[in-house]
Design a protein around this motif. Structure first.
Motif, PDB file in Angstrom:
ATOM      1  N   VAL A  55      -1.026  -5.790   5.829  1.00 23.13           N
ATOM      2  CA  VAL A  55       0.070  -6.281   5.002  1.00 23.13           C
ATOM      3  C   VAL A  55      -0.080  -7.786   4.826  1.00 23.13           C
ATOM      4  O   VAL A  55      -0.189  -8.523   5.811  1.00 23.13           O
ATOM      5  CB  VAL A  55       1.444  -5.943   5.632  1.00 23.13           C
ATOM      6  CG1 VAL A  55       2.577  -6.553   4.807  1.00 23.13           C
ATOM      7  CG2 VAL A  55       1.623  -4.428   5.730  1.00 23.13           C
TER       8      VAL A  55
ATOM      9  N   CYS B 242      -1.486  -3.885   1.499  1.00 23.34           N
ATOM     10  CA  CYS B 242      -0.286  -4.153   0.715  1.00 23.34           C
ATOM     11  C   CYS B 242      -0.218  -5.651   0.447  1.00 23.34           C
ATOM     12  O   CYS B 242      -0.122  -6.455   1.382  1.00 23.34           O
ATOM     13  CB  CYS B 242       0.971  -3.685   1.434  1.00 23.34           C
ATOM     14  SG  CYS B 242       2.477  -4.002   0.471  1.00 23.34           S
TER      15      CYS B 242
ATOM     16  N   GLN C 177       0.659   5.149   9.671  1.00 20.62           N
ATOM     17  CA  GLN C 177       0.211   4.745  11.003  1.00 20.62           C
ATOM     18  C   GLN C 177      -0.627   5.852  11.653  1.00 20.62           C
ATOM     19  O   GLN C 177      -0.227   7.014  11.688  1.00 20.62           O
ATOM     20  CB  GLN C 177       1.412   4.407  11.881  1.00 20.62           C
ATOM     21  CG  GLN C 177       2.220   3.220  11.378  1.00 20.62           C
ATOM     22  CD  GLN C 177       1.370   1.992  11.157  1.00 20.62           C
ATOM     23  OE1 GLN C 177       0.753   1.471  12.084  1.00 20.62           O
ATOM     24  NE2 GLN C 177       1.313   1.522   9.919  1.00 20.62           N
TER      25      GLN C 177
ATOM     26  N   MET D  98       7.447  -0.390   3.093  1.00 22.32           N
ATOM     27  CA  MET D  98       7.730  -0.110   4.506  1.00 22.32           C
ATOM     28  C   MET D  98       7.735   1.392   4.788  1.00 22.32           C
ATOM     29  O   MET D  98       7.312   1.842   5.860  1.00 22.32           O
ATOM     30  CB  MET D  98       9.071  -0.719   4.911  1.00 22.32           C
ATOM     31  CG  MET D  98       9.100  -2.235   4.882  1.00 22.32           C
ATOM     32  SD  MET D  98      10.624  -2.939   5.560  1.00 22.32           S
ATOM     33  CE  MET D  98      11.842  -2.269   4.428  1.00 22.32           C
TER      34      MET D  98
ATOM     35  N   VAL E 168      -4.096  -0.179   7.891  1.00 21.54           N
ATOM     36  CA  VAL E 168      -3.144  -0.793   6.970  1.00 21.54           C
ATOM     37  C   VAL E 168      -3.064  -2.287   7.255  1.00 21.54           C
ATOM     38  O   VAL E 168      -2.893  -2.701   8.404  1.00 21.54           O
ATOM     39  CB  VAL E 168      -1.734  -0.168   7.103  1.00 21.54           C
ATOM     40  CG1 VAL E 168      -0.770  -0.825   6.115  1.00 21.54           C
ATOM     41  CG2 VAL E 168      -1.788   1.342   6.872  1.00 21.54           C
TER      42      VAL E 168
ATOM     43  N   HIS F 128       4.198   2.438   4.999  1.00 21.92           N
ATOM     44  CA  HIS F 128       3.589   1.839   6.188  1.00 21.92           C
ATOM     45  C   HIS F 128       3.824   2.705   7.419  1.00 21.92           C
ATOM     46  O   HIS F 128       2.901   2.974   8.197  1.00 21.92           O
ATOM     47  CB  HIS F 128       4.165   0.436   6.393  1.00 21.92           C
ATOM     48  CG  HIS F 128       3.608  -0.292   7.572  1.00 21.92           C
ATOM     49  ND1 HIS F 128       4.166  -0.221   8.833  1.00 21.92           N
ATOM     50  CD2 HIS F 128       2.532  -1.114   7.684  1.00 21.92           C
ATOM     51  CE1 HIS F 128       3.459  -0.955   9.669  1.00 21.92           C
ATOM     52  NE2 HIS F 128       2.473  -1.515   9.000  1.00 21.92           N
ATOM     53  N   THR F 129       5.060   3.142   7.607  1.00 21.56           N
ATOM     54  CA  THR F 129       5.359   3.959   8.793  1.00 21.56           C
ATOM     55  C   THR F 129       4.648   5.308   8.740  1.00 21.56           C
ATOM     56  O   THR F 129       4.237   5.836   9.776  1.00 21.56           O
ATOM     57  CB  THR F 129       6.879   4.197   8.907  1.00 21.56           C
ATOM     58  OG1 THR F 129       7.362   4.842   7.724  1.00 21.56           O
ATOM     59  CG2 THR F 129       7.619   2.889   9.093  1.00 21.56           C
TER      60      THR F 129
END
Length: 243
Positions: free
Chosen positions: A128, A6, A121, A114, A126, A117-118
């Motif tokens: 950032v 990201c 996992q 976000m 990932v 992202h969660t």
């Protein structure tokens, strides 16, 4: 596992993108970004002159904008399904390719990424890449120090209930108010009640060619985009020579 990167884009001026994000975006073969239906997307617009000729694009179109109230069960479920669908797509794509996802501002500062992202996992690697938050570009556009000495800075959402807006505005020295738009009349009323309205500024598209700066008291209630930012400067402790 594959890899999803990201890239934070900063406040809007391409020259303010970090060197690492710039290099990553220019080299991206697979590029995803958020946008509203029927729009090119602000993130895509920022990087339009940076992309390689053979880039493959994946527009992630939000399912709703203002048709449903953001706090309704229907809205929440639509967004849950949207983020779950795109987490699956990015995960599948990243098994064979490096995928770059664009995010305005800093990805971990109220950024849509976000939510992906969660969900990614344990599925894909990932990374950032941090960036200058949009509010920083906006207060620099005003060319005035934003906080002094022991000033307390509060970042508020215009979607907060009136009582919460008033409480936080009354306690903080410097204020950043995001997600204004149709919430502007309530934000204005809360600032007036706490004696802060005359010191408030509105900055739209800070650091971009379409940048607009105005005293909030002079802005009509229906003349404020959702992503314009309202700012109130702190006036705290400073060396005596500075006034």
């Amino acid at each position: 596992m594959g890899k999803v990167i990201c890239a934070g884009l900063g406040p809007g001026d391409p020259d303010l993108i970090s060197v690492k994000s710039d290099r990553t975006i220019r080299g991206a073969r697979h590029l995803a970004y958020f946008r509203k239906k029927g729009r090119p997307g602000q993130a895509r617009t920022i990087v339009r002159d940076m992309l390689r000729d053979d880039v493959i694009e994946y527009p992630m179109e939000y399912p709703v904008t203002t048709e449903l109230h953001f706090d309704s069960d229907a809205y929440k479920q639509l967004m849950i399904d949207f983020y779950a669908e795109w987490a699956d797509k990015l995960d599948a794509l990243a098994q064979d390719h490096e995928v770059v996802v664009l995010c305005e501002g800093d990805p971990f500062f109220y950024g849509s990424f976000m939510h992906l992202h969660t969900r990614l996992q344990g599925r894909a690697e990932v990374e950032v890449l941090p960036a200058i938050p949009g509010m920083v570009g906006c207060w620099n556009a005003l060319d005035m120090p934003f906080t002094w000495g022991d000033d307390v800075l509060s970042v508020l959402m215009g979607t907060l209930p009136d009582a919460d807006l008033i409480e936080h505005m009354g306690r903080a020295d410097a204020l950043v108010i995001m997600k204004t738009g149709r919430n502007l009349p309530r934000v204005r009323a809360a600032l007036a009640q706490t004696g802060r309205l005359d010191d408030a500024w509105l900055v739209e598209k800070g650091t971009m060619p379409q940048q607009r700066i105005a005293k909030l008291a002079d802005v009509a209630d229906d003349d404020c985009p959702y992503f314009a930012i309202v700012l109130v400067h702190g006036q705290g402790r400073r060396p005596e020579a500075d006034g």
